[in-house]
Enzyme design. Sequence first.
Site, PDB file in Angstrom:
ATOM      1  CB  CYS A   1      -0.963  -0.100   1.254  1.00  0.00           C
ATOM      2  SG  CYS A   1      -1.877  -1.527   1.339  1.00  0.00           S
TER       3      CYS A   1
ATOM      4  CG  HIS B   1      -3.059   2.963   2.765  1.00  0.00           C
ATOM      5  ND1 HIS B   1      -3.621   2.676   1.388  1.00  0.00           N
ATOM      6  CD2 HIS B   1      -2.828   1.931   3.349  1.00  0.00           C
ATOM      7  CE1 HIS B   1      -4.112   1.696   1.497  1.00  0.00           C
ATOM      8  NE2 HIS B   1      -3.576   1.021   2.631  1.00  0.00           N
TER       9      HIS B   1
ATOM     10  CG  ASN C   1      -6.658  -0.864   1.884  1.00  0.00           C
ATOM     11  OD1 ASN C   1      -6.113  -0.544   0.983  1.00  0.00           O
ATOM     12  ND2 ASN C   1      -6.122  -1.487   2.615  1.00  0.00           N
TER      13      ASN C   1
HETATM   14  O1  UT7 Z   1      -3.665  -1.447   3.878  1.00  0.00           O
HETATM   15  C1  UT7 Z   1      -2.774  -2.325   4.283  1.00  0.00           C
HETATM   16  C2  UT7 Z   1      -2.572  -1.961   5.623  1.00  0.00           C
HETATM   17  N1  UT7 Z   1      -3.893  -2.894   6.232  1.00  0.00           N
HETATM   18  C3  UT7 Z   1      -4.067  -2.531   7.385  1.00  0.00           C
HETATM   19  O2  UT7 Z   1      -3.888  -1.116   8.030  1.00  0.00           O
HETATM   20  C4  UT7 Z   1      -5.309  -3.108   8.089  1.00  0.00           C
HETATM   21  C5  UT7 Z   1      -5.054  -2.997   9.658  1.00  0.00           C
HETATM   22  N2  UT7 Z   1      -5.953  -3.567  10.361  1.00  0.00           N
HETATM   23  C6  UT7 Z   1      -7.242  -3.364  10.729  1.00  0.00           C
HETATM   24  O3  UT7 Z   1      -7.698  -2.453  10.097  1.00  0.00           O
HETATM   25  C7  UT7 Z   1      -8.012  -4.435  11.664  1.00  0.00           C
HETATM   26  O4  UT7 Z   1      -7.371  -5.264  12.344  1.00  0.00           O
HETATM   27  C8  UT7 Z   1      -9.152  -5.087  10.907  1.00  0.00           C
HETATM   28  C9  UT7 Z   1     -10.195  -4.334  10.508  1.00  0.00           C
HETATM   29  C10 UT7 Z   1      -8.728  -5.798   9.804  1.00  0.00           C
HETATM   30  C11 UT7 Z   1      -9.848  -5.967  12.113  1.00  0.00           C
HETATM   31  O5  UT7 Z   1     -10.382  -5.235  12.990  1.00  0.00           O
HETATM   32  P1  UT7 Z   1     -10.361  -5.957  14.533  1.00  0.00           P
HETATM   33  O6  UT7 Z   1     -10.888  -4.805  15.481  1.00  0.00           O
HETATM   34  O7  UT7 Z   1      -8.641  -6.158  14.737  1.00  0.00           O
HETATM   35  O8  UT7 Z   1     -11.000  -7.167  14.301  1.00  0.00           O
HETATM   36  P2  UT7 Z   1     -10.709  -8.469  14.822  1.00  0.00           P
HETATM   37  O9  UT7 Z   1      -9.972  -9.131  13.803  1.00  0.00           O
HETATM   38  O10 UT7 Z   1     -10.057  -8.490  16.471  1.00  0.00           O
HETATM   39  O11 UT7 Z   1     -12.226  -9.406  15.085  1.00  0.00           O
HETATM   40  C12 UT7 Z   1     -13.098  -8.997  16.055  1.00  0.00           C
HETATM   41  C13 UT7 Z   1     -14.321 -10.029  15.780  1.00  0.00           C
HETATM   42  C14 UT7 Z   1     -13.817 -11.489  15.563  1.00  0.00           C
HETATM   43  O12 UT7 Z   1     -15.180 -12.022  16.440  1.00  0.00           O
HETATM   44  P3  UT7 Z   1     -14.841 -12.831  17.785  1.00  0.00           P
HETATM   45  O13 UT7 Z   1     -13.666 -13.548  17.713  1.00  0.00           O
HETATM   46  O14 UT7 Z   1     -14.595 -11.408  18.827  1.00  0.00           O
HETATM   47  O15 UT7 Z   1     -16.204 -13.283  18.174  1.00  0.00           O
HETATM   48  C15 UT7 Z   1     -13.980 -11.718  14.230  1.00  0.00           C
HETATM   49  O16 UT7 Z   1     -14.421 -12.801  13.936  1.00  0.00           O
HETATM   50  O17 UT7 Z   1     -14.806  -9.428  14.490  1.00  0.00           O
HETATM   51  C16 UT7 Z   1     -15.075 -10.535  13.823  1.00  0.00           C
HETATM   52  N3  UT7 Z   1     -15.009 -10.321  12.415  1.00  0.00           N
HETATM   53  C17 UT7 Z   1     -16.052  -9.888  11.630  1.00  0.00           C
HETATM   54  N4  UT7 Z   1     -17.346 -10.074  11.950  1.00  0.00           N
HETATM   55  C18 UT7 Z   1     -18.344  -9.497  10.929  1.00  0.00           C
HETATM   56  C19 UT7 Z   1     -13.981 -10.257  11.701  1.00  0.00           C
HETATM   57  N5  UT7 Z   1     -14.373  -9.770  10.384  1.00  0.00           N
HETATM   58  C20 UT7 Z   1     -15.411  -9.565  10.452  1.00  0.00           C
HETATM   59  C21 UT7 Z   1     -16.380  -9.198   9.574  1.00  0.00           C
HETATM   60  N6  UT7 Z   1     -17.847  -9.119   9.737  1.00  0.00           N
HETATM   61  N7  UT7 Z   1     -16.225  -8.933   8.167  1.00  0.00           N
END
Ligand code: UT7
Length: 328
Positions: A113, A255, A285
């Site tokens: 990115c 970004h 993104n």
């Molecule tokens: O462009 C390159 C650079 N990339 C980035 O900068 C991305 C950086 N990372 C992020 O933006 C975040 O880490 C994410 C948006 C990818 C994830 O957010 P998060 O707050 O860290 O969520 P998580 O992965 O900790 O997931 C929390 C919960 C989980 O459920 P449980 O285990 O708490 O029950 C996931 O299973 O959210 C669940 N989950 C979803 N639920 C509904 C994960 N993805 C989804 C989804 N819809 N799409």
Amino acid sequence: MAVLIRSTGSFVPDNRYSNDQLSAIVDTTDEWIRSHTGIGARHIAPDGTMTSDLALGAAKSALEKAGIGPEEVDYIAVATASPDYFGFPATACIVQDKLGASKAAAFDVVAGCTGFIYALDTVSAMLEARKARYGLVIGAETLSRIADWADRSTCVLFGDGAGCALLENSQAETDRGLKASILGSDGGGALDLYLAQGMRDKTFDRGEPYQDFPKIVMNGKNVYNFAVKAITKLIGDLLEKSGIPLPEFRWIVPHQANLRIVQAAAKRFGLPEERFYLNIQEYANTSAASVPIALNEIAEKSLVKAGDPVMLLGFGAGLTFGGSVLRY
Ligand code: UT7
């Protein structure tokens, strides 16, 4: 003498998928995507449309706005994580041919990115070193082709599109142009965000062609923590390097990965969120394309005038980070 952005362009596919539309095929909700990322929709390239097609649209638009012919272009750099062909030929060469940029050297830049920022710095330095005049710096992606549609934690994040800046090595006396640049990397985090192709443990003597499709794998939490650190450090370092005080910046263009990353940076510098230009709501993104698409929107909406200080910020796979300061 200065290398400046003469014009910009972008090209985003018409096919728009809202979060609600996506939740019909992925186990997700509009509420989760918005609250965790700020994303409201993404645009997806139709079958048969390649990254080079999007890049071409963005490049043509930038050239038309400047009234410059493709045969005047010296360099074409395409920053992409989703090239037409993995490895070779460079997507930039396909763009060079389709554009008719007969004298241009063309190459791709792989920096996730941060690719557009890396390409901007590279082409700018080449224009100065070679005393050449015009360079097309393009960020272009069809991430929908490499998203893992079985992984809801990543596939909802990405979109397709392309943005372009036409750089001019100007002989005029001007205060405009690129003022400062910082590039960096931390390959220790390479496997926090990578394209799984399953090629590394395959050897030719098995004689089995590789069948699986490449797909994005990300450790979201690690990348998130890296991104917040990278973006705040970049802002501080770029302010120091450029000597331009923070209040003078008309726009900070980050970004577009996650609204929460930008909010953390805004809080750290006591800046209103509105100073960061955001369009993640509409495009999600788009990796290397996100900064030039946003920059082009700012220009097309006349939200920036010649000479205004603008800061561009990138972070992503590699892991890589980078930023530029320019007087538009
Ligand atoms: O462009 C390159 C650079 N990339 C980035 O900068 C991305 C950086 N990372 C992020 O933006 C975040 O880490 C994410 C948006 C990818 C994830 O957010 P998060 O707050 O860290 O969520 P998580 O992965 O900790 O997931 C929390 C919960 C989980 O459920 P449980 O285990 O708490 O029950 C996931 O299973 O959210 C669940 N989950 C979803 N639920 C509904 C994960 N993805 C989804 C989804 N819809 N799409």
